[in-house]
Design a protein around this motif. Structure first.
Motif, short mmCIF file in Angstrom:
data_model
loop_
_atom_site.label_atom_id
_atom_site.label_comp_id
_atom_site.label_asym_id
_atom_site.label_seq_id
_atom_site.Cartn_x
_atom_site.Cartn_y
_atom_site.Cartn_z
N ILE A 55 -5.25 34.57 48.56
CA ILE A 55 -4.47 35.35 47.60
C ILE A 55 -4.83 36.83 47.71
O ILE A 55 -3.96 37.70 47.72
CB ILE A 55 -4.68 34.82 46.17
N ALA A 56 -6.13 37.11 47.81
CA ALA A 56 -6.58 38.49 47.91
C ALA A 56 -6.06 39.17 49.19
O ALA A 56 -5.68 40.33 49.17
CB ALA A 56 -8.11 38.57 47.87
N ARG A 57 -6.03 38.42 50.29
CA ARG A 57 -5.53 38.98 51.56
C ARG A 57 -4.04 39.25 51.51
O ARG A 57 -3.55 40.16 52.13
CB ARG A 57 -5.85 38.03 52.71
N SER A 58 -3.31 38.44 50.75
CA SER A 58 -1.86 38.59 50.71
C SER A 58 -1.42 39.63 49.67
O SER A 58 -0.26 40.02 49.66
CB SER A 58 -1.18 37.26 50.43
N SER A 59 -2.32 40.09 48.82
CA SER A 59 -1.99 41.11 47.82
C SER A 59 -1.98 42.48 48.47
O SER A 59 -2.80 42.76 49.35
CB SER A 59 -3.03 41.11 46.69
N PRO A 60 -1.07 43.34 48.01
CA PRO A 60 -1.03 44.71 48.59
C PRO A 60 -2.21 45.56 48.23
O PRO A 60 -2.92 45.43 47.38
CB PRO A 60 0.25 45.31 48.01
#
Length: 60
Positions: A55-60
């Protein structure tokens, strides 16, 4: 366990890992079979930390 998880998830906050491990133990408190509780907790925490990292990697 917390040391192993911290090494495996270096980007995760150690306090968060510690709290997640506590939550895992709490969720299994009072169960009849206790021999596998540490393994179950570690597996659950790894799964949760992997999900959070994705989730953290996919957040801008």
């Amino acid at each position: 366990m917390i040391d192993r998880l911290s090494k495996h998830f270096p980007d995760a906050n150690r306090d968060h890992i510690t709290e997640t491990v506590r939550d895992g133990y709490s969720s299994l408190a009072g169960r009849r079979i206790r021999a596998y509780v540490p393994n179950l907790v570690e597996h659950g925490v790894r799964t949760r930390l992997r999900r959070e990292a994705r989730i953290a990697r996919s957040s801008p």
